[in-house]
Design a protein around this motif. Structure first.
Motif, PDB file in Angstrom:
ATOM      1  N   VAL A  44       0.716  -1.258  -0.018  1.00 13.75           N
ATOM      2  CA  VAL A  44      -0.123   0.027  -0.002  1.00 13.75           C
ATOM      3  C   VAL A  44       0.826   1.140  -0.087  1.00 13.75           C
ATOM      4  N   VAL A  45       1.931   1.072   0.653  1.00 12.90           N
ATOM      5  CA  VAL A  45       2.907   2.412   1.003  1.00 12.90           C
ATOM      6  C   VAL A  45       3.384   2.953  -0.194  1.00 12.90           C
ATOM      7  N   GLY A 258       8.349   1.062   7.901  1.00 12.07           N
ATOM      8  CA  GLY A 258       8.395   0.589   9.207  1.00 12.07           C
ATOM      9  C   GLY A 258       7.496  -0.493   9.487  1.00 12.07           C
ATOM     10  N   PHE A 259       7.605  -1.325  10.654  1.00  8.55           N
ATOM     11  CA  PHE A 259       6.872  -2.566  10.857  1.00  8.55           C
ATOM     12  C   PHE A 259       5.414  -2.297  11.316  1.00  8.55           C
ATOM     13  N   GLY A 296      -0.813   6.293   9.083  1.00  9.21           N
ATOM     14  CA  GLY A 296       0.411   6.468  10.072  1.00  9.21           C
ATOM     15  C   GLY A 296       1.386   6.911   8.690  1.00  9.21           C
ATOM     16  N   HIS A 297       2.700   7.560   9.207  1.00 10.99           N
ATOM     17  CA  HIS A 297       3.758   7.807   8.566  1.00 10.99           C
ATOM     18  C   HIS A 297       4.312   6.440   8.052  1.00 10.99           C
ATOM     19  N   TYR A 298       4.652   6.241   6.842  1.00 10.63           N
ATOM     20  CA  TYR A 298       5.217   4.874   6.430  1.00 10.63           C
ATOM     21  C   TYR A 298       6.468   4.545   7.225  1.00 10.63           C
ATOM     22  N   THR A 366       1.526  10.859   4.450  1.00  6.70           N
ATOM     23  CA  THR A 366       0.106  10.427   4.177  1.00  6.70           C
ATOM     24  C   THR A 366      -0.726  10.572   5.483  1.00  6.70           C
ATOM     25  N   ALA A 367      -0.168  10.775   6.532  1.00  8.01           N
ATOM     26  CA  ALA A 367      -0.816  11.058   7.771  1.00  8.01           C
ATOM     27  C   ALA A 367      -1.358  12.335   7.759  1.00  8.01           C
TER      28      ALA A 367
END
Ligand code: AMP
Ligand code: ZN
Length: 470
Positions: A44-45, A258-259, A296-298, A366-367
């Motif tokens: 998605v990111v 990130g996870f 969230g920020h990726y 994106t946030a």
């Protein structure tokens, strides 16, 4: 536009090598099971990164591979009495099903390792010829000591890595250095294999991405991306292979997501703490999963929870309802032009666009971009209530279309309602209107309940009765 480059550990101005064109490679999944929501994050990111680059006018070539040769696939095939090919074909289809649900655009190319063997063998041979690799009994290793820049992406020091690895037991005797990794391994009984100058065998994991990137994008690419767990060793090894074989820089920008965690631990198959996209999609629509990921920020971790999913569903509904109301308003408004006051106010709309772009230009935030969409939704709701001109409402609609489209969220698809059902709903709405006119409110309420039981919500507006599913 600034992007955070793992290679330099800072945000850098994004300048692709060729003007107007972006070549991008994203590591894809190993296909032996359904993808979990952690695997869905890079999907998605980086789909969103691609959409934004396209929105900015770049021509993006996007390559995402499938790893269809791997121990895990072979194990699964053995367990099910099936073949590696059957298992990987099945889970490639399932991955596409989930990706489609998540509104992830298909890549320009989705290469598979099994179809890239010639390129793999050729690159391994080049590495041997150039002195970066050595063969021992059918296994080919990469000699990490030969590549002076080894560790430049993960910021690891090779001597320290060697010392650390030497302390551990079970070091492969054939390796010159404990950090050396396998490029080609010999066939084991009952496993699929390919013919090579070093005997029957199959490739190691890392070489595939170096080869597929070279084949489909060329020796130097603009963006290489994946989850942060891939920085070491996978991406470090890809750099060592590609730069040694091709004699030039491999990727200009390295992007890592990130996870997704559960109780603050990485979600993974091996820990067993994972939720497949398919399971979550049975409880929440796919579009909510996409929205959840983009909230969230990726680069920040996201802790997965039902509560957070629920909050995201509510947020997405808010945006979609505003869009539906605006849509209905426009369809049912007379053809009115903007007033002078509205023309002046329309400048506000441009501000939302600027803020949205500023957020996305700052390493794809994106946030913050979603916060701008919420503000625009508020603006839209006020405009509809105030009874603005149709032309003005259409301008708001255009902007919402644009911004939601870049993120691939809150897109208004026609509600899945058959003609027959639509006729029935409209008949009930007409009956309710008659009942209200006759001041028979009990009947009117009963009809509203009947519609609710069908999953249809109705709303009385100045333009008439609006209905939607949900
Ligand atoms: P795999 O199939 O494990 O190789 O993973 C496919 C992609 O998903 C890679 O880009 C991984 O970095 C990414 N990934 C795996 N687990 C997670 C997680 N929990 N959170 C975010 N990304 C992940
Ligand atoms: Zn890879």
């Amino acid at each position: 536009m600034k992007v955070y480059n793992t290679l330099t550990r800072q945000k850098e101005e994004f300048i692709p090598r060729e003007e107007g064109k972006v070549k991008m490679y994203v590591c894809g999944p190993t296909v032996y099971d359904y993808i979990h929501i952690g695997n869905a994050r890079p999907y998605v990111v980086f789909d969103t990164v691609r959409r934004y680059l396209e929105y900015k006018g770049y021509d993006v070539t996007y390559v995402q591979n499938f790893t269809d040769v791997d121990d895990k696939i072979i194990n699964r095939a053995n367990k099910e009495g099936s073949t590696m090919e059957a298992i990987s074909n099945r889970y490639i289809e399932e991955a596409f099903h989930d990706a489609d649900g998540l509104n992830v655009k298909r890549a320009t190319v989705h290469p598979r390792v099994t179809q890239e063997m010639d390129g793999i063998i050729a690159m391994v041979q080049t590495l041997i010829d150039k002195g970066y690799a050595y063969e021992d009994n059918g296994t080919v290793y990469y000699d990490t000591k030969k590549f002076p820049e080894y560790g430049k992406l993960s910021k690891k020091n090779l001597d320290e890595l060697i010392a650390g690895a030497s302390e551990r037991v079970a070091i492969d005797d054939a390796k010159k250095n404990p950090t050396d990794f396998v490029l080609w391994k010999p066939k084991k009984e009952g496993e699929p294999s390919w013919t090579s100058p070093w005997g029957e065998g199959r490739p190691g994991w890392h070489i595939e991405c170096s080869v597929m990137a070279k084949h489909h994008l060329g020796d130097t690419i603009d963006i290489h991306a994946g989850g942060e767990d891939l920085i070491f060793p996978h991406h470090e090894n890809e750099i060592a292979q590609s730069e040694a074989a091709n004699g030039c820089q491999f990727a200009k920008y390295w992007l890592h997501n990130g996870f997704i965690t559960v109780d603050n631990e990485k979600m993974s198959k091996s820990l067993g703490n994972f939720f497949t996209v398919r399971d979550i999609a049975a409880q929440f629509p796919y579009e909510v999963i996409r929205f959840f990921i983009l909230n969230g920020h990726y680069r920040s971790p996201i802790n997965f929870s039902r509560d957070l999913m629920q909050a995201c569903q509510n947020g997405l509904e808010r945006i979609k309802n505003a869009r539906k109301e605006l849509d209905f308003y426009i369809k049912n408004s007379a053809d009115t032009k903007m007033t002078a006051e509205e023309t002046a106010q329309a400048a506000e709309l441009e501000k939302y666009k600027e803020q949205f772009e500023a957020a996305m230009d700052d390493d794809f935030n994106t946030a913050d971009a979603i916060s701008v969409i919420y503000e625009l939704v508020r603006f839209s709701n006020i405009a509809v209530k105030a009874g603005v001109s149709k032309e003005y409402a259409e301008k708001i609609q255009d902007m919402l279309d644009h911004l939601c489209g870049v993120l691939g969220v809150a897109e208004l698809k026609e509600d899945a309602v058959s003609d027959e059902e639509t006729a029935k709903i409209e008949e009930l709405i007409a009956k309710r209107a008659e009942a209200k006119k006759a001041k028979d409110f009990a009947t009117a309420d009963a009809i509203r309940d009947e519609l609710a039981a069908m999953g249809i919500t109705i709303k009385d507006t100045r333009q008439g009765v609006q209905w939607f599913r949900g």
